[in-house]
Design a protein around this motif. Sequence first.
Motif, short mmCIF file in Angstrom:
data_model
loop_
_atom_site.label_atom_id
_atom_site.label_comp_id
_atom_site.label_asym_id
_atom_site.label_seq_id
_atom_site.Cartn_x
_atom_site.Cartn_y
_atom_site.Cartn_z
N ASN A 471 1.02 -1.39 0.41
CA ASN A 471 -0.21 -0.15 0.12
C ASN A 471 0.87 1.09 0.04
O ASN A 471 0.84 2.02 0.65
CB ASN A 471 -0.80 0.28 0.76
CG ASN A 471 -1.99 0.57 0.61
OD1 ASN A 471 -2.09 1.37 -0.13
ND2 ASN A 471 -3.01 1.53 1.96
N PRO A 472 1.71 1.34 -0.92
CA PRO A 472 2.96 2.24 -0.65
C PRO A 472 2.14 3.68 -2.02
O PRO A 472 0.97 3.96 -2.81
CB PRO A 472 4.02 2.11 -1.97
CG PRO A 472 3.34 0.87 -3.05
CD PRO A 472 2.31 0.39 -2.44
N ASP A 473 2.64 4.82 -0.92
CA ASP A 473 2.50 6.65 -1.53
C ASP A 473 3.52 6.67 -2.60
O ASP A 473 2.72 7.52 -3.47
CB ASP A 473 2.42 7.31 -0.33
CG ASP A 473 1.20 7.09 1.15
OD1 ASP A 473 0.01 7.27 0.48
OD2 ASP A 473 2.23 6.88 2.27
N GLU A 474 4.50 6.04 -2.42
CA GLU A 474 5.12 6.31 -3.82
C GLU A 474 6.14 4.89 -3.64
O GLU A 474 6.05 4.67 -2.93
CB GLU A 474 6.60 7.37 -3.15
CG GLU A 474 6.17 8.46 -2.24
CD GLU A 474 6.37 9.86 -3.72
OE1 GLU A 474 5.98 9.55 -5.07
OE2 GLU A 474 5.39 10.73 -3.56
N VAL A 475 6.33 5.33 -4.86
CA VAL A 475 7.39 3.89 -5.47
C VAL A 475 8.24 4.18 -6.20
O VAL A 475 8.09 5.10 -7.27
CB VAL A 475 6.36 2.61 -6.38
CG1 VAL A 475 7.40 1.40 -7.02
CG2 VAL A 475 5.59 1.90 -5.81
N LEU A 476 9.87 4.36 -5.86
CA LEU A 476 11.17 4.56 -6.37
C LEU A 476 11.45 3.24 -6.97
O LEU A 476 11.87 1.99 -6.22
CB LEU A 476 11.64 5.23 -5.60
CG LEU A 476 11.12 6.08 -4.91
CD1 LEU A 476 12.22 7.00 -3.61
CD2 LEU A 476 10.59 7.64 -5.45
N VAL A 477 11.90 3.26 -7.98
CA VAL A 477 12.20 2.85 -8.83
C VAL A 477 14.07 2.75 -9.09
O VAL A 477 14.43 4.22 -10.25
CB VAL A 477 12.00 1.99 -10.29
CG1 VAL A 477 12.44 0.82 -11.40
CG2 VAL A 477 10.43 1.85 -9.95
N ALA A 478 15.15 2.39 -8.89
CA ALA A 478 16.21 2.20 -9.15
C ALA A 478 16.89 0.37 -9.53
O ALA A 478 17.88 0.13 -8.54
CB ALA A 478 17.20 3.04 -7.41
N PRO A 479 16.69 0.64 -10.73
CA PRO A 479 17.19 -0.75 -10.89
C PRO A 479 19.03 -0.78 -11.83
O PRO A 479 19.09 -1.93 -11.42
CB PRO A 479 16.66 -0.84 -13.34
CG PRO A 479 16.67 0.30 -13.23
CD PRO A 479 16.29 1.51 -11.52
N GLY A 480 19.05 0.35 -11.71
CA GLY A 480 20.83 0.42 -11.70
C GLY A 480 21.13 0.84 -13.25
O GLY A 480 20.18 0.31 -13.76
N GLY A 481 22.28 -0.37 -13.73
CA GLY A 481 22.64 -0.62 -14.98
C GLY A 481 22.84 -1.49 -15.74
O GLY A 481 22.86 -2.58 -14.82
N LYS A 482 22.23 -2.11 -17.04
CA LYS A 482 22.34 -2.97 -17.49
C LYS A 482 23.35 -3.07 -18.09
O LYS A 482 23.54 -2.33 -18.88
CB LYS A 482 21.32 -2.69 -18.89
CG LYS A 482 21.15 -4.76 -19.64
CD LYS A 482 20.24 -4.44 -20.97
CE LYS A 482 18.69 -4.40 -19.64
NZ LYS A 482 17.30 -4.66 -21.20
N VAL A 483 24.14 -4.23 -18.12
CA VAL A 483 25.78 -4.76 -19.10
C VAL A 483 25.79 -4.57 -20.30
O VAL A 483 24.88 -5.18 -20.37
CB VAL A 483 26.35 -5.54 -18.08
CG1 VAL A 483 27.55 -5.75 -18.53
CG2 VAL A 483 26.53 -5.53 -16.64
N LEU A 484 26.14 -3.51 -21.40
CA LEU A 484 26.12 -3.37 -22.54
C LEU A 484 27.30 -4.53 -22.72
O LEU A 484 27.83 -5.97 -22.63
CB LEU A 484 27.44 -2.42 -22.36
CG LEU A 484 26.70 -1.40 -23.12
CD1 LEU A 484 27.39 0.10 -23.03
CD2 LEU A 484 25.73 -1.10 -24.03
N ASP A 485 26.60 -5.06 -23.56
CA ASP A 485 26.85 -6.56 -24.46
C ASP A 485 26.80 -5.93 -26.00
O ASP A 485 26.64 -5.40 -25.79
CB ASP A 485 26.18 -7.68 -24.26
CG ASP A 485 26.85 -9.03 -24.55
OD1 ASP A 485 27.88 -9.31 -25.65
OD2 ASP A 485 26.31 -9.73 -23.44
N LEU A 486 27.89 -7.33 -26.93
CA LEU A 486 27.98 -6.63 -27.78
C LEU A 486 27.88 -8.19 -28.82
O LEU A 486 28.09 -9.65 -28.35
CB LEU A 486 29.60 -6.81 -28.12
CG LEU A 486 29.86 -6.08 -29.47
CD1 LEU A 486 29.51 -4.99 -29.64
CD2 LEU A 486 31.90 -5.76 -29.18
#
Length: 692
Positions: A471-486
């Motif tokens: 039952n949040p009043d605020e949702v903060l999303v801190a996913p960090g970075g996705k490692v780059l691939d090739l």
Amino acid sequence: MGKYDKLLEPVKIGNVELRNRFVMLPMTIEKVDNYHIVDDLVDFYEQRAKGGLGLIEIGSCYVSDCYDSTPKYHTTTGACGIWGDEFIPGFKRVADACHKHGAKVAAQLQLCYEWRANGDDPLISVAPSADVMSGPFVGMPEHELTVDEIHTIVKQYGQAARRAKEAGIDIIEIHAGIGYMVMRFLSKYSNHRTDEYGGSEENRARLLTEIIDEIHETCGKDMPILVRMSADDLMPGGNRIEDTLKIVPIVEAHGIDAWSIQAGFHEAPRPVANALVPEGEFIDLAKQVKTVSKLPVFPGTRITGLEMCKKVVDEGYGDMVGMGRSFIADPDLPNKVAAGHPEQVRSCIVCSRCLDNIFIGKPCQCSVNANVFNSELGLPEDHPAETKKNVVIIGAGPAGLEAARVADIRGHKVTLIDHSDRLGGLINMAQVLNDKMENYVSYWNAEMANHPNIDIRLKTEATPELIRSLNPDEVLVAPGGKVLDLDFPGRDSKNVVSSQDIKDMVAGKVPEGKGMLWKAAVAAIKAQGGTVGFMRMGLNMASGPTAVVGKRLLIVGGGFAGLETAGAMNSNREVTVIDTAKKLGNGIGIIDKNPELRKLKSEGVNLMPSTELVEVNKKGAKVRNIETGEEQFIECDTVLLSLGVQQNTDLYDQIKKDFPEAKLLGDAVTPDGKVFRTLEAVKGGFTTAMAL
């Protein structure tokens, strides 16, 4: 008897008693308005006085008029003017604010490379000798100082000291180091004069001793004087410690009270302050000065952690210990030590992001203390939330952790969710490659333990059902970075390793498609509780027959991530780094980039810009120069993809469908592709939580 008790003992500089041995070294913080001290700078120093410092030094108090000029040396623009009486009230504000909390204050009198006798003259670069290049950005001196002009400079220092005393400043420091004006007279490298200000040690020290005499005239004999000097200037043909040991008694005969010992010129070929320099590299210079001086002496170059501070005072390297960046990172460091909680110190990670800004005339910033750059938001403890909210934070990397810390302090109810089994996100991988990050990971574990009201849920997926149940009043999303691939022919070869593989291993997972060596490495890490030492053993940075990364290593990626990897893994290896960019080092600041590249080259790392990966087979990799089209085959045991991170909004996009008001914070990169690092993540967490 406490481990750090000696650091907490009082000590005297002249007639001024400091409550402990911690000295905040002078730095140009760039928090002034047209050279005037303003609220932001007063608050900056007051925070550190509250934090328990013994002595706080105000950096770069400029003795020469800089109004309506454009200094070539950008740092000068952030100096605190002290060339006129109009500046006295600003210094009094700093002195009063710090004294209120028990700290003493020194003003560092400064003249860099540019000078004028008064505001009617042009500001020009000057030097003891016009045949030697001046410091960074300045070029050759425009003018060699005359004897009469030297006398004018001496008077300027004397009047500046008078103003500092009238403002209530406790100690006057004369900056005679790092290649600035007084040091340029002291050094054989930069002083080729044949008059009374050049030649012998006594003559080269004459500007300094005349300044000391003048301060005694304007301030009286009881005003303590501290001299900060480079005991080895690290310049070709310059002063070595043997020269300094001759200069010290000459200067002391004129009546000073303490020595602050540093090393180098700003333009020295050998770095002195960045992460490439081992901690404590120059503390022995102070110990040698102590052999010819009975005054208090302390080192103040490349000291970061409490163990080195303890070594300095316990083993006689210095009577105090000087640090700058560590007190930017954590203003409360002395109080935490005094309270018996050194584990709660937020350590400097020696990333040089503060210096990167300062050196080009921008306000100081800090990767681990977002308040430094965002001081207008204040401190969370001074701004309790008007409406207490239920805040759910997804992602326990630096952004999420900082948001949780700040929100909890402000009185919000916080739930922190992460799918991993540990706090820290990508900094857990970073600490394996960069030992400066270890203390930062430890800090976050200690800090979260110090916030018992935060509901931390590790090994937990942030499903819509779970979030809704909170039952949040605020949702903060801190996913960090996705490692780059090739993607390239041979991507699935066993000899190709990615940053994602290392990230998985550090997190205790066997990377997809990897064999027995990786399974053994992960098992060892788990058996030892995930300690950093065993993470490194798992990666086997020393190389060998059981290494998951082989002896002949090709790193794809010459930006911040790739070069850091090369620096960490080149021991006993043949390392080549390729990147499609014309210049390597994207994402590395002005302070670290060139020294890092020089170091890697000197250690035999083969750096190949303008080069792309074509394909990989079991014997090695084919690469192509993108400017000439020329191809070559590089025999190697491992191809390591270290391309950094890319923007990662997958989780945020998914959550936003169910919670439209969710906020994304601390992402790894901006939409235009600029690389974000720890600083940007922490800033995102801080600013978002302060706005709740």
